[in-house]
Design a protein around this motif. Structure first.
Motif, PDB file in Angstrom:
ATOM      1  N   THR A 318      28.601 -51.864  51.323  1.00  0.00           N
ATOM      2  CA  THR A 318      28.029 -51.775  51.915  1.00  0.00           C
ATOM      3  C   THR A 318      26.729 -52.027  52.037  1.00  0.00           C
ATOM      4  O   THR A 318      26.128 -51.784  49.860  1.00  0.00           O
ATOM      5  N   SER A 319      25.915 -52.830  52.091  1.00  0.00           N
ATOM      6  CA  SER A 319      24.259 -52.635  51.733  1.00  0.00           C
ATOM      7  C   SER A 319      23.601 -51.019  51.960  1.00  0.00           C
ATOM      8  O   SER A 319      24.292 -50.448  52.696  1.00  0.00           O
ATOM      9  N   PRO A 320      22.058 -51.136  51.405  1.00  0.00           N
ATOM     10  CA  PRO A 320      21.618 -49.808  51.563  1.00  0.00           C
ATOM     11  C   PRO A 320      20.722 -49.879  52.711  1.00  0.00           C
ATOM     12  O   PRO A 320      20.676 -48.845  53.143  1.00  0.00           O
ATOM     13  N   TRP A 321      20.976 -50.754  54.049  1.00  0.00           N
ATOM     14  CA  TRP A 321      20.828 -50.274  55.079  1.00  0.00           C
ATOM     15  C   TRP A 321      21.888 -50.252  55.910  1.00  0.00           C
ATOM     16  O   TRP A 321      22.538 -51.488  56.329  1.00  0.00           O
ATOM     17  N   PRO A 322      21.847 -48.846  56.920  1.00  0.00           N
ATOM     18  CA  PRO A 322      22.630 -49.121  57.641  1.00  0.00           C
ATOM     19  C   PRO A 322      22.297 -50.089  58.610  1.00  0.00           C
ATOM     20  O   PRO A 322      21.063 -49.786  59.513  1.00  0.00           O
ATOM     21  N   GLY A 323      23.534 -50.313  58.860  1.00  0.00           N
ATOM     22  CA  GLY A 323      23.359 -51.907  59.944  1.00  0.00           C
ATOM     23  C   GLY A 323      23.483 -52.766  59.839  1.00  0.00           C
ATOM     24  O   GLY A 323      23.147 -53.327  61.634  1.00  0.00           O
ATOM     25  N   VAL A 324      23.017 -53.260  58.792  1.00  0.00           N
ATOM     26  CA  VAL A 324      22.659 -54.739  58.116  1.00  0.00           C
ATOM     27  C   VAL A 324      23.599 -54.681  57.151  1.00  0.00           C
ATOM     28  O   VAL A 324      24.519 -54.528  55.996  1.00  0.00           O
ATOM     29  N   SER A 325      24.739 -55.780  57.980  1.00  0.00           N
ATOM     30  CA  SER A 325      25.368 -56.386  56.961  1.00  0.00           C
ATOM     31  C   SER A 325      25.504 -56.824  55.566  1.00  0.00           C
ATOM     32  O   SER A 325      24.306 -57.384  55.202  1.00  0.00           O
ATOM     33  N   LEU A 326      26.590 -56.826  54.760  1.00  0.00           N
ATOM     34  CA  LEU A 326      26.123 -57.957  53.396  1.00  0.00           C
ATOM     35  C   LEU A 326      25.694 -58.914  53.554  1.00  0.00           C
ATOM     36  O   LEU A 326      24.783 -59.346  52.516  1.00  0.00           O
ATOM     37  N   ARG A 327      25.994 -60.433  53.974  1.00  0.00           N
ATOM     38  CA  ARG A 327      25.325 -61.098  54.955  1.00  0.00           C
ATOM     39  C   ARG A 327      24.291 -61.105  55.123  1.00  0.00           C
ATOM     40  O   ARG A 327      23.772 -62.048  54.121  1.00  0.00           O
ATOM     41  N   ASP A 328      24.226 -60.221  55.455  1.00  0.00           N
ATOM     42  CA  ASP A 328      22.335 -60.565  55.507  1.00  0.00           C
ATOM     43  C   ASP A 328      21.139 -60.131  54.902  1.00  0.00           C
ATOM     44  O   ASP A 328      20.489 -60.842  55.069  1.00  0.00           O
ATOM     45  N   ALA A 329      22.167 -58.966  54.126  1.00  0.00           N
ATOM     46  CA  ALA A 329      21.492 -57.981  53.120  1.00  0.00           C
ATOM     47  C   ALA A 329      21.100 -59.048  52.292  1.00  0.00           C
ATOM     48  O   ALA A 329      19.855 -59.020  52.135  1.00  0.00           O
ATOM     49  N   VAL A 330      22.191 -59.949  52.040  1.00  0.00           N
ATOM     50  CA  VAL A 330      22.145 -61.068  50.768  1.00  0.00           C
ATOM     51  C   VAL A 330      20.772 -61.768  50.618  1.00  0.00           C
ATOM     52  O   VAL A 330      20.514 -62.865  50.271  1.00  0.00           O
ATOM     53  N   ALA A 331      20.895 -62.545  52.815  1.00  0.00           N
ATOM     54  CA  ALA A 331      19.965 -63.528  52.890  1.00  0.00           C
ATOM     55  C   ALA A 331      18.836 -63.304  52.313  1.00  0.00           C
ATOM     56  O   ALA A 331      17.855 -63.586  52.110  1.00  0.00           O
ATOM     57  N   PHE A 332      18.510 -61.706  53.240  1.00  0.00           N
ATOM     58  CA  PHE A 332      17.229 -61.375  52.933  1.00  0.00           C
ATOM     59  C   PHE A 332      16.611 -61.434  51.315  1.00  0.00           C
ATOM     60  O   PHE A 332      15.150 -61.836  50.998  1.00  0.00           O
ATOM     61  N   ILE A 333      17.627 -60.244  50.325  1.00  0.00           N
ATOM     62  CA  ILE A 333      17.119 -60.796  48.949  1.00  0.00           C
ATOM     63  C   ILE A 333      17.522 -61.415  48.603  1.00  0.00           C
ATOM     64  O   ILE A 333      16.574 -62.465  47.665  1.00  0.00           O
ATOM     65  N   ASP A 334      17.816 -62.900  48.959  1.00  0.00           N
ATOM     66  CA  ASP A 334      17.797 -63.967  47.770  1.00  0.00           C
ATOM     67  C   ASP A 334      16.480 -64.715  48.739  1.00  0.00           C
ATOM     68  O   ASP A 334      15.549 -65.604  47.622  1.00  0.00           O
ATOM     69  N   ALA A 335      16.280 -64.479  50.083  1.00  0.00           N
ATOM     70  CA  ALA A 335      14.552 -65.053  50.899  1.00  0.00           C
ATOM     71  C   ALA A 335      13.567 -64.650  49.583  1.00  0.00           C
ATOM     72  O   ALA A 335      12.778 -65.046  49.444  1.00  0.00           O
ATOM     73  N   LEU A 336      13.562 -63.565  48.940  1.00  0.00           N
ATOM     74  CA  LEU A 336      12.876 -62.341  48.106  1.00  0.00           C
ATOM     75  C   LEU A 336      12.933 -63.020  46.477  1.00  0.00           C
ATOM     76  O   LEU A 336      11.948 -63.018  46.351  1.00  0.00           O
ATOM     77  N   GLY A 337      13.600 -64.017  46.628  1.00  0.00           N
ATOM     78  CA  GLY A 337      13.901 -64.982  44.841  1.00  0.00           C
ATOM     79  C   GLY A 337      14.171 -63.859  44.037  1.00  0.00           C
ATOM     80  O   GLY A 337      14.672 -64.152  42.681  1.00  0.00           O
ATOM     81  N   TYR A 338      14.948 -63.006  44.413  1.00  0.00           N
ATOM     82  CA  TYR A 338      16.228 -62.201  43.651  1.00  0.00           C
ATOM     83  C   TYR A 338      17.259 -62.957  43.406  1.00  0.00           C
ATOM     84  O   TYR A 338      17.814 -63.454  44.509  1.00  0.00           O
ATOM     85  N   ASN A 339      18.221 -63.078  42.559  1.00  0.00           N
ATOM     86  CA  ASN A 339      19.417 -63.611  42.191  1.00  0.00           C
ATOM     87  C   ASN A 339      20.324 -62.654  41.721  1.00  0.00           C
ATOM     88  O   ASN A 339      21.277 -63.033  41.468  1.00  0.00           O
ATOM     89  N   ALA A 340      20.908 -61.567  41.821  1.00  0.00           N
ATOM     90  CA  ALA A 340      21.104 -60.434  41.433  1.00  0.00           C
ATOM     91  C   ALA A 340      21.022 -59.401  42.026  1.00  0.00           C
ATOM     92  O   ALA A 340      20.221 -58.710  42.362  1.00  0.00           O
ATOM     93  N   ILE A 341      22.463 -58.658  41.777  1.00  0.00           N
ATOM     94  CA  ILE A 341      22.317 -57.106  43.222  1.00  0.00           C
ATOM     95  C   ILE A 341      23.153 -56.469  42.149  1.00  0.00           C
ATOM     96  O   ILE A 341      24.638 -56.768  42.069  1.00  0.00           O
ATOM     97  N   ASP A 342      22.888 -55.000  42.309  1.00  0.00           N
ATOM     98  CA  ASP A 342      23.433 -53.691  41.242  1.00  0.00           C
ATOM     99  C   ASP A 342      24.490 -53.106  42.522  1.00  0.00           C
ATOM    100  O   ASP A 342      23.857 -53.201  43.416  1.00  0.00           O
ATOM    101  N   PHE A 343      25.059 -52.238  41.713  1.00  0.00           N
ATOM    102  CA  PHE A 343      25.707 -51.612  43.043  1.00  0.00           C
ATOM    103  C   PHE A 343      25.378 -49.665  42.418  1.00  0.00           C
ATOM    104  O   PHE A 343      26.005 -49.415  41.040  1.00  0.00           O
ATOM    105  N   THR A 344      25.824 -48.555  43.219  1.00  0.00           N
ATOM    106  CA  THR A 344      26.144 -47.137  42.913  1.00  0.00           C
ATOM    107  C   THR A 344      27.339 -47.232  42.959  1.00  0.00           C
ATOM    108  O   THR A 344      27.706 -47.340  44.210  1.00  0.00           O
ATOM    109  N   VAL A 345      28.163 -46.208  42.521  1.00  0.00           N
ATOM    110  CA  VAL A 345      29.917 -45.924  42.023  1.00  0.00           C
ATOM    111  C   VAL A 345      29.762 -44.346  43.040  1.00  0.00           C
ATOM    112  O   VAL A 345      29.319 -43.786  42.382  1.00  0.00           O
TER     113      VAL A 345
END
Length: 489
Positions: A318-345
């Motif tokens: 899941t994304s870190p924001w309740p109600g924000v899908s993985l696809r929409d969260a990744v689009a936001f991060i892409d727009a910020l200029g980041y190119n990798a995502i980490d996860f808490t297990v």
């Protein structure tokens, strides 16, 4: 128009509190606020930290060599700060007056801290409004203050027991106050520890800023590349979740014998996954995880997906924001200029003595523990798919790619490896341990089930050894841990 403080009608604000001097002592207050600020600055590659109400600046020493330090406080505090860090930029200022201009060149490259300051001001609304303005200009803004309910009890109506405090909020009041001040929905808010010794979750913390406030962005195609072996009981749930999250699934079956392959083919024919194939070309008696990971990155290069996620068959992401899908969260991060995502297990466990759960795992397995094996602290498994990536050498934990810039806020990986006694015994003793031997010797991987080598029955966990899952409670009580991993070491 006067801003509401959202305090109880019968609350008494102290109007004559003395100026507080943050003199260094044995205790470190709000240690994880500053640890989080440094973590965000380092991962985002920021060049400045701005501490509003910096006091003696002892907690800013950790930023030395990483960021240029700017501190704003009273003359008493700044005198101490200059002695602590002579190289810092120190600004004497009355915090009840408009903040000194810092310039967009600084703010766009800064993490801003205002830690346990706002409760000292009889009229805090003006500073709160200025912090909200900074949150619209800086990537990250951290604000903390004591939680009145946790520090004083539910019936406290002021004035605060601490003579230097003018007023104190509880959690709900503080978030409403910040929202009224202009912070919007306050993307991340919760509790953190008060001191490095007491470690009581009695401090409120809020994280805002342009890098943590999702906005609609041009869509990105996000693809999950999944290798699976005998996970038919949970696979439908995982595939349904990914579809709901807007993720395109490419599934590779490692010669399952439990119906996983047939299920994936059915989903392919129904158009619910994008690709289904077997890997390797023939069955093998070894797990061959390195080969699977190498195949994931090479296959990713053939896709037209903007982002790719290495995904196991027993995970819910899941994304870190309740109600924000993985696809929409990744689009936001892409727009910020980041190119990798980490996860808490989070490892979800079945509980000893409870009726066996055989389906609806995310709903019904509701006790967990934070992943604390060394590999769990680095789970960088989602990346922008515009250059060759390397994943295999880290065992799938830490993707390498040119110019990697990891988004600081971690996403969530809910892991369901062992789901009931029957499934756990079958997975460990038939589907994993016998097939791990080669890579255990070659890479020193796959030791998570070593403790089960000599047992004939896999029993459940005890309630006392696990944390209960409740999404709202988790998001606030473990805010710092879930978005950064700080506090889990």
């Amino acid at each position: 128009m006067k801003m509401k403080l959202f305090l109880p009608d019968d609350y008494t604000v102290r109007r004559d509190n003395p100026l507080y001097g943050d003199v260094p002592g044995e205790l470190v207050y709000q240690p994880d606020v500053y640890r989080l600020a440094l973590y965000l600055a380092q991962r985002a590659g920021l060049r400045h930290v701005v501490d509003i109400g910096c006091g003696s600046a002892g907690k800013l020493l950790a930023f030395r060599g990483h960021c240029a330090v700017i501190g704003i406080d009273s003359e008493f505090g700044i005198d101490m700060a200059r002695k602590t860090m002579p190289e810092g930029r120190w600004i004497v200022h009355d915090l009840e007056q408009p903040l000194p201009p810092l310039g967009d060149d600084v703010l766009r490259d800064a993490v801003v801290i205002c830690s346990d300051v706002i409760e000292h001001l009889p009229q805090p609304a003006h500073l709160a409004g200025q912090l909200a303005d900074l949150a619209r200009r800086a990537p990250y803004v951290l604000v903390s203050t004591p939680d009145r309910d946790r520090a004083r009890g539910w019936l406290d109506r002021g004035p605060p027991a601490n003579p230097a405090h003018a007023l104190e909020w509880n959690a709900s009041e503080f978030v409403r106050f910040l929202r009224e001040a202009g912070f919007g929905d306050v993307p991340f808010h919760g509790h953190t520890i008060n001191t490095d010794h007491h470690r009581a979750k009695s401090t409120l913390i809020a994280l805002a800023g342009i890098h943590v406030s999702p906005r609609p962005c041009p869509p990105c195609k996000l693809a999950a590349v999944m290798h699976g072996f005998n996970e038919v009981d949970i696979l439908p749930e995982v595939l349904d979740h990914l579809a709901a999250q807007g993720v395109e699934v490419h599934y590779f079956d490692n010669w399952s014998t439990d119906g996983s392959w047939e299920l994936a083919q059915e989903r392919l024919h129904r158009g619910q996954i994008a690709h289904c194939a077997r890997f390797p070309e023939a069955p093998t008696d070894q797990y061959e995880w390195h080969a699977q990971l190498s195949h994931t990155t090479s296959y990713a290069q053939t896709l037209d997906a903007t982002w790719v996620m290495h995904h196991d068959a027993d995970e819910i992401r899941t994304s870190p924001w309740p109600g924000v899908s993985l696809r929409d969260a990744v689009a936001f991060i892409d727009a910020l200029g980041y190119n990798a995502i980490d996860f808490t297990v989070l490892d979800f466990r079945f509980v000893d003595g409870r009726a066996q759960i055989t389906a609806h795992y995310e709903r019904d397995l509701n006790h967990f523990e934070f992943g604390r094996r060394p590999g769990h602290f680095r789970q960088i498994k989602c990346w922008r798919n515009d250059a060759p990536a390397e994943l295999a050498d880290s065992g799938g934990h830490d993707v390498q790619l040119p110019g990697r810039k990891v988004y600081p806020v971690k996403f969530l990986l809910k892991h369901y490896p062992l789901r009931n006694e029957e499934q756990a015994l079958r997975k460990i003793h038939h589907h994993r341990l016998p097939r791990f031997t080669t890579e255990q010797q070659k890479y020193q991987w796959h030791h998570q089930y070593d403790a089960y080598k000599t047992v004939e029955r896999v029993t459940g966990w005890k309630y006392k050894d696990l944390l209960p899952w409740h999404a709202v409670h988790f998001n606030t009580e473990y805010l710092v841990e879930r978005i950064s991993g700080i506090g889990l070491d």
